[in-house]
Write a protein that holds these residues in place. Structure first.
Motif, PDB file in Angstrom:
ATOM      1  N   GLU A 197      -2.428   6.355  20.651  1.00  0.00           N
ATOM      2  CA  GLU A 197      -2.972   5.313  21.393  1.00  0.00           C
ATOM      3  C   GLU A 197      -3.702   4.242  20.895  1.00  0.00           C
ATOM      4  O   GLU A 197      -4.533   4.489  20.033  1.00  0.00           O
ATOM      5  CB  GLU A 197      -4.120   6.185  22.343  1.00  0.00           C
ATOM      6  CG  GLU A 197      -3.457   7.372  23.357  1.00  0.00           C
ATOM      7  CD  GLU A 197      -4.525   7.989  24.070  1.00  0.00           C
ATOM      8  OE1 GLU A 197      -5.685   7.263  24.037  1.00  0.00           O
ATOM      9  OE2 GLU A 197      -4.382   9.242  24.438  1.00  0.00           O
ATOM     10  N   THR A 198      -3.538   3.072  21.305  1.00  0.00           N
ATOM     11  CA  THR A 198      -3.882   1.829  20.448  1.00  0.00           C
ATOM     12  C   THR A 198      -4.430   0.579  21.226  1.00  0.00           C
ATOM     13  O   THR A 198      -3.601   0.498  22.397  1.00  0.00           O
ATOM     14  CB  THR A 198      -2.981   1.470  19.267  1.00  0.00           C
ATOM     15  OG1 THR A 198      -3.694   0.408  18.479  1.00  0.00           O
ATOM     16  CG2 THR A 198      -1.546   0.832  19.736  1.00  0.00           C
ATOM     17  N   ALA A 199      -5.253  -0.190  21.196  1.00  0.00           N
ATOM     18  CA  ALA A 199      -5.641  -1.281  21.820  1.00  0.00           C
ATOM     19  C   ALA A 199      -6.017  -2.384  21.023  1.00  0.00           C
ATOM     20  O   ALA A 199      -7.060  -1.832  19.994  1.00  0.00           O
ATOM     21  CB  ALA A 199      -6.575  -1.062  22.877  1.00  0.00           C
ATOM     22  N   VAL A 200      -5.560  -3.446  20.953  1.00  0.00           N
ATOM     23  CA  VAL A 200      -6.073  -4.496  20.120  1.00  0.00           C
ATOM     24  C   VAL A 200      -7.342  -4.804  20.171  1.00  0.00           C
ATOM     25  O   VAL A 200      -7.732  -4.906  21.217  1.00  0.00           O
ATOM     26  CB  VAL A 200      -5.015  -5.882  19.998  1.00  0.00           C
ATOM     27  CG1 VAL A 200      -5.596  -6.811  19.270  1.00  0.00           C
ATOM     28  CG2 VAL A 200      -3.633  -5.489  19.826  1.00  0.00           C
TER      29      VAL A 200
ATOM     30  N   GLY B 219      -6.810  -2.361  15.991  1.00  0.00           N
ATOM     31  CA  GLY B 219      -5.677  -1.631  16.685  1.00  0.00           C
ATOM     32  C   GLY B 219      -4.494  -1.961  16.080  1.00  0.00           C
ATOM     33  O   GLY B 219      -4.313  -2.880  15.138  1.00  0.00           O
TER      34      GLY B 219
ATOM     35  N   GLY C 267      -9.223  -0.205  18.810  1.00  0.00           N
ATOM     36  CA  GLY C 267      -8.975   0.770  17.835  1.00  0.00           C
ATOM     37  C   GLY C 267      -7.968   1.807  17.955  1.00  0.00           C
ATOM     38  O   GLY C 267      -6.903   1.304  19.057  1.00  0.00           O
ATOM     39  N   THR C 268      -7.771   2.650  17.352  1.00  0.00           N
ATOM     40  CA  THR C 268      -6.398   3.701  17.491  1.00  0.00           C
ATOM     41  C   THR C 268      -6.902   5.046  17.279  1.00  0.00           C
ATOM     42  O   THR C 268      -7.882   5.455  16.522  1.00  0.00           O
ATOM     43  CB  THR C 268      -5.517   2.998  16.387  1.00  0.00           C
ATOM     44  OG1 THR C 268      -5.157   1.838  16.200  1.00  0.00           O
ATOM     45  CG2 THR C 268      -4.353   4.032  16.230  1.00  0.00           C
TER      46      THR C 268
ATOM     47  N   GLY D 137      -8.007   0.780   9.936  1.00  0.00           N
ATOM     48  CA  GLY D 137      -8.905   0.929  11.012  1.00  0.00           C
ATOM     49  C   GLY D 137     -10.237   0.701  10.239  1.00  0.00           C
ATOM     50  O   GLY D 137     -11.234   0.633  11.217  1.00  0.00           O
TER      51      GLY D 137
ATOM     52  N   GLU E  68     -12.293   2.495  15.062  1.00  0.00           N
ATOM     53  CA  GLU E  68     -12.642   1.380  15.976  1.00  0.00           C
ATOM     54  C   GLU E  68     -12.235   0.205  15.525  1.00  0.00           C
ATOM     55  O   GLU E  68     -12.841  -1.054  15.528  1.00  0.00           O
ATOM     56  CB  GLU E  68     -14.196   1.529  16.417  1.00  0.00           C
ATOM     57  CG  GLU E  68     -14.341   3.050  17.270  1.00  0.00           C
ATOM     58  CD  GLU E  68     -15.920   2.824  17.371  1.00  0.00           C
ATOM     59  OE1 GLU E  68     -16.805   2.205  17.092  1.00  0.00           O
ATOM     60  OE2 GLU E  68     -16.196   3.749  18.391  1.00  0.00           O
TER      61      GLU E  68
END
Length: 136
Positions: free
Chosen positions: A120-123, A85, A126-127, A56, A82
């Motif tokens: 929870e993650t989003a390319v 992801g 972040g995660t 990360g 941030e």
């Protein structure tokens, strides 16, 4: 559920990973987790803090003592970064898969050591990983 005050630790260096481990050990002791359960949650936190740093690019950990509706105490740790992801979440959550850079536990190993695991993650965004270990 009630919570005590959060301890927030920035994760920017390897020394910060050690500080996360120490904070988790302190809160787990205050929550009166057994020595075995303290070791489990500290190990999971160490892997997740290292992931926050390595994958990360750094982030933050929040450690707090929690109490459920039955009065059972525990420790909850949230890791947030941030970074890029997780592009392939299914692969990252496959038993035995590791990038080879952490403790070798991977996310699934950390998940097995705690009682509750939320990711929870989003390319490109972040995660956030939140784990809880309850007193037995």
């Amino acid at each position: 559920m009630t919570t005590s005050g959060d301890t927030e630790i920035a994760i920017e260096t390897g020394d910060d990973v050690v500080r996360v481990r120490q904070a988790v050990r302190t809160v787990a002791g205050a929550a009166r987790l057994s020595l075995v359960d303290q070791t489990k949650v500290v190990t999971a936190a160490s892997e997740l803090a290292r992931n926050t740093l390595v994958y990360g690019g750094g982030g933050v950990a929040r450690v707090k003592e929690v109490t459920d509706e039955r009065g059972r105490s525990g420790v909850r740790i949230m890791f947030r970064d941030e970074g890029p992801g997780i592009a392939d979440l299914d692969l990252a959550l496959t038993d035995g898969w590791t990038s080879g850079q952490g403790l070798g536990l991977g996310l699934t190993g950390a998940r097995r050591l705690v009682d509750a695991f939320d990711l929870e993650t989003a390319v490109g965004v972040g995660t956030t990983v939140t784990v809880t270990k309850w007193r037995r």
